[in-house]
Design an enzyme around this catalytic site. Structure first.
Site, PDB file in Angstrom:
ATOM      1  N   ASP A  55       0.768  -1.539  -0.047  1.00 42.82           N
ATOM      2  CA  ASP A  55       0.049  -0.195  -0.438  1.00 42.82           C
ATOM      3  C   ASP A  55       0.568   1.102  -0.232  1.00 42.82           C
ATOM      4  O   ASP A  55       0.959   1.772   1.066  1.00 42.82           O
ATOM      5  CB  ASP A  55      -1.087  -0.100   0.922  1.00 42.82           C
ATOM      6  CG  ASP A  55      -1.918   0.669   1.073  1.00 42.82           C
ATOM      7  OD1 ASP A  55      -1.961   1.725   0.192  1.00 42.82           O
ATOM      8  OD2 ASP A  55      -2.832   0.873   2.042  1.00 42.82           O
TER       9      ASP A  55
ATOM     10  N   SER B 204      -5.958   7.846  19.106  1.00 42.90           N
ATOM     11  CA  SER B 204      -4.598   8.258  18.290  1.00 42.90           C
ATOM     12  C   SER B 204      -3.807   9.442  19.467  1.00 42.90           C
ATOM     13  O   SER B 204      -4.506  10.269  20.038  1.00 42.90           O
ATOM     14  CB  SER B 204      -5.484   8.744  16.956  1.00 42.90           C
ATOM     15  OG  SER B 204      -5.732   7.163  16.553  1.00 42.90           O
TER      16      SER B 204
ATOM     17  N   HIS C 270       4.155   4.252  13.473  1.00 46.63           N
ATOM     18  CA  HIS C 270       2.878   4.664  12.711  1.00 46.63           C
ATOM     19  C   HIS C 270       2.068   3.628  12.975  1.00 46.63           C
ATOM     20  O   HIS C 270       0.781   4.256  12.528  1.00 46.63           O
ATOM     21  CB  HIS C 270       3.373   3.698  10.803  1.00 46.63           C
ATOM     22  CG  HIS C 270       2.677   2.822  10.861  1.00 46.63           C
ATOM     23  ND1 HIS C 270       3.316   1.576  11.612  1.00 46.63           N
ATOM     24  CD2 HIS C 270       1.940   2.132  10.230  1.00 46.63           C
ATOM     25  CE1 HIS C 270       2.741   0.196  11.094  1.00 46.63           C
ATOM     26  NE2 HIS C 270       2.275   0.974  10.062  1.00 46.63           N
TER      27      HIS C 270
ATOM     28  N   LYS D  13     -15.640   2.261   9.142  1.00 44.21           N
ATOM     29  CA  LYS D  13     -14.956   1.321   8.373  1.00 44.21           C
ATOM     30  C   LYS D  13     -15.665   1.073   7.205  1.00 44.21           C
ATOM     31  O   LYS D  13     -16.712   1.025   6.553  1.00 44.21           O
ATOM     32  CB  LYS D  13     -15.091   0.337   9.740  1.00 44.21           C
ATOM     33  CG  LYS D  13     -13.957   0.309  11.019  1.00 44.21           C
ATOM     34  CD  LYS D  13     -12.617   0.250  10.222  1.00 44.21           C
ATOM     35  CE  LYS D  13     -12.075  -0.828  10.945  1.00 44.21           C
ATOM     36  NZ  LYS D  13     -10.448  -0.272  10.648  1.00 44.21           N
TER      37      LYS D  13
END
Lengths: 151, 552
Positions: B171, B456, B475, B551
């Protein structure tokens, strides 16, 4: 676990199928059949089954694909890559396949139908790529293949 | 197809007859790979599946010698030498092929988890790349990957080093974008349901149905060459968006001609789509500030409503990686490069193959920036329909799967290197001219996604990161449980309902698969970020907790 690291071979030589297994963040796919062509076909179904409920897909349409190459692992990755390509670009869910290997590659007829949200169910994440990691192609009989799918 | 339809039919007739009986015998309801993961065609009902007892087992690396993978590790476990706070070095003597040492950023607890992971072996393998400088690095969220570990960083000299697609990953420019709204939590709570519904309609997964932004092939070529600059021109963004994106959303050196037709076909319907797996679109609220000055520069304050987007280059990038892995496998033979793992396939940066890959990779990276721009555009529309304001300002957008040409002091002198970051985020400190002017005083925002049930983080890089980790930090959280194990642990649990009771609304076209992404499937991202901070390569700025989760 057998000496090859694969699950035990199926009892009946005519049986064909697939199984997913856990592989860190990704999904492993093993497929088997009386011949390598049949195992390849089962792997196609197993690939689509990661994302969709394949049992509700009717083999009403077909797409012909050709994969060139002589290395069996490359042919497997190529065939699954074709099925993934059809899934992603046309929404075509290939759940049945007739595979015929030749000296310079393989030809396959992938049968299924386009994804229809009203009829088909998403059951899992999409597959990003077919990898060569721990890939194995055992012509048998019975034939068994294994491939790791990047999620 | 080469042969005629008739010939084909004859060739396959016998197989079809055999298949027919199998078809009739398909049994049992299979609801996905997580709930049983197999179909045994034509076994009589009631007989056990041929692989009973093996469900959910992970095959150990190197348990067999399949074609195309590394042989089982030789030379025993990888030795680790403590090398300062949260640092462990892998000496070059660990493996005969290592050109430089390895450096693992971790604390003892994270290290325990790594000991049984092939990732450490992979850190050593990466140290064998021609032209590698400094150290082969592993971030605290490091885990096994294809060839390179995820959470791996490697810098190779531009002059005589190699580029390896496995060091970027499938990706290409998977990354994160953070947006900040003028709203506060109370505004959100009043209309959270409506917003969740609007977003679930606006943010497509891009799976199964064609719901990408309407572009044709010529548009796509411009996306690949011009990135977000194209998107802004097309009305999918504002001119001020550009300055808030890494490389202004257009990485120079993109070569659309190096992107295959097949990759283009995969990308054509997917611009502005989320994808699935660990990708997400979340509405979050700032719930902790660690660095007031940096937070202010980013427009973050307690209770502020933000949007966190985690997505990448979709099928286009995946295909670019696949195409070039094949190409590089052949190129390696031509350039007589021998490496301990075939999946480290690479070519000299200055070779035609290397240059072509970099052109394609940069093009795919531009597609990814534009994809996140498309998602931003759709989010702005959804916010406008619910709150009457489409004001979502980009705080930053940063890649965590990419290779970039950067300059560092290596062995006492400045050197231009290609920094491969695979599951690692660029983290430039204050004063770096590569980062937007408004962050010159505080450092580049580093966006670190956690899981949908927790939080996060936003952090900034430090000078120490420039000196030791080629300006890179972690990450994300990293997986703790496999997908099937997570699903198994949460059998019978209504995750959507459970999260809703905690005020987190989840929308997904495949709620059955959500368990794979549940908190318990991931390590606590706070641990990972804390280790980066303790190691001195990052400073925490803010923590955000999810309120609405979309999602794919």
């Amino acid at each position: 676990m057998t000496a090859t690291g694969l699950p035990p071979a199926p009892r009946r030589r005519r049986s064909s199928g697939y199984r997913h297994f856990a592989h860190t963040a990704d999904v492993g796919l093993t497929a088997w059949g009386p011949t390598l062509d049949a195992a390849f076909a089962a792997a196609v179904r197993g690939l689509v089954a990661v994302t969709y409920n394949v049992q509700r897909v009717r083999p009403r349409a077909e797409r012909a694909v050709v994969v060139k190459g002589d290395e069996p692992a490359r042919l497997l990755v190529g065939l699954l890559g074709e099925a993934l390509f059809l899934e992603e670009t046309e929404g075509f869910l290939a759940t049945r396949a007739d595979v015929a290997r030749a000296s310079d590659g393989l030809e396959a007829r992938l049968r299924g139908e386009p994804f229809d949200p009203a009829h088909h169910a998403r059951v899992g994440p999409e597959v990003k790529a077919i990898t060569y990691h721990q890939i194995s192609v055992d012509p048998g009989p019975p034939a068994r293949v294994r491939v790791i799918l990047d999620i | 197809m080469a042969s005629s339809k008739k010939e084909r039919q004859e060739k396959l007739a016998a197989k079809r007859a055999a298949k027919r009986s199998e078809r009739n015998a398909v049994r049992g309801a299979v609801t996905g790979y997580l709930s049983g993961a197999s179909e045994d065609v034509d076994l009589p009902a009631g007989s056990p599946p041929p692989t009973k007892g093996k469900k959910g087992k992970t095959y150990p690396t190197g348990a067999m010698a399949p074609s195309g993978t590394a042989a089982p590790p030789k030379g025993g476990p990888i030795p680790l030498t403590p090398a300062g706070t949260c640092r462990y070095e892998i000496p070059t003597s660990a493996r005969p092929f290592m050109r430089v040492p390895g450096l693992v950023i971790a604390d003892e607890r994270l290290l325990e988890g790594l000991r049984n992971d092939p990732a450490l072996e992979q850190v050593a393998n990466v140290a064998a790349l021609p032209g590698i400088v400094g150290r082969s690095l592993a971030m605290p969220d490091c885990h096994w990957g294809y060839g390179f570990p995820v959470g791996g960083v490697a810098a190779t000299r531009l002059s005589d080093g190699v580029v390896s697609p496995g060091g970027i990953g499938f990706d290409i420019n998977c990354g994160v974008r953070l947006l900040v709204s003028p709203l506060i939590e109370a505004d959100l709570e009043k209309r959270k349901d409506r917003l969740a519904d609007a977003l679930s309609r606006a943010i497509p997964s891009g799976i199964g149905v064609r719901d990408g932004l309407p572009i044709d092939r010529r548009d796509l070529e411009r996306v690949l060459a011009e990135g977000v600059h194209w998107a802004v021109e097309r009305g999918y963004g504002r001119p001020e968006d550009l300055a808030a994106i890494e490389s202004t959303g257009r990485i120079p050196g993109a070569n659309p001609d190096a992107v295959s037709r097949r990759a283009m076909d995969r990308g054509l319907n997917q611009l502005g789509t989320l994808g699935s797996g660990n990708h997400f679109f979340e509405v979050q609220v700032v719930d902790e500030i660690y660095d007031g000055e940096a937070a202010r520069a980013m427009g973050l304050e307690l209770g502020r409503v933000c949007v966190f987007v985690h997505s990448g280059s979709r099928g286009l990038g995946h295909q670019v990686c696949q195409d070039y892995l094949e190409l590089m496998a052949e190129a390696m033979r031509r350039y007589s490069i021998n490496l301990p793992d075939r999946q480290l396939a690479c070519a000299p940066i200055n070779s035609p193959e290397g240059q072509r890959y970099l052109g394609a990779m940069n093009a795919a990276a531009n597609f990814a920036f534009s994809n996140r721009q498309g998602l931003t555009h759709r989010a702005r529309q959804a916010f406008a329909s619910v709150f009457g304001t489409d004001e979502l300002e980009i705080v930053y957008d940063v890649a965590h799967n990419i290779a970039k040409s950067e300059e560092y002091v290596v062995d006492g002198h400045r050197e231009r290197v290609l920094v491969h970051r695979k599951g690692a985020t660029r983290a430039f400190p204050s004063g770096n001219l590569e980062i937007p002017e408004r962050y010159q005083g505080v450092g580049q925002p580093v966006l670190i996604p956690g899981d949908m049930g927790r939080y996060s983080f936003v952090a900034v890089g430090t000078d120490q990161a420039m000196a030791e980790t080629f300006g890179s930090i972690c990450h994300g959280a990293g997986r703790r449980l496999s997908r099937s194990a997570a699903k198994k642990e949460l059998r019978g649990v209504d995750l959507v309902d459970e999260l809703a009771r905690r005020g987190i609304l989840v929308r997904s076209p495949s709620p059955g698969a959500l368990a794979e992404e549940a908190s318990l499937a991931y390590k606590d991202v706070a641990t990972v970020v804390d280790v980066c901070e303790r190691a001195g390569i990052a400073r925490k700025v803010a923590r955000l907790r999810p309120r609405v989760v979309v999602k794919g």
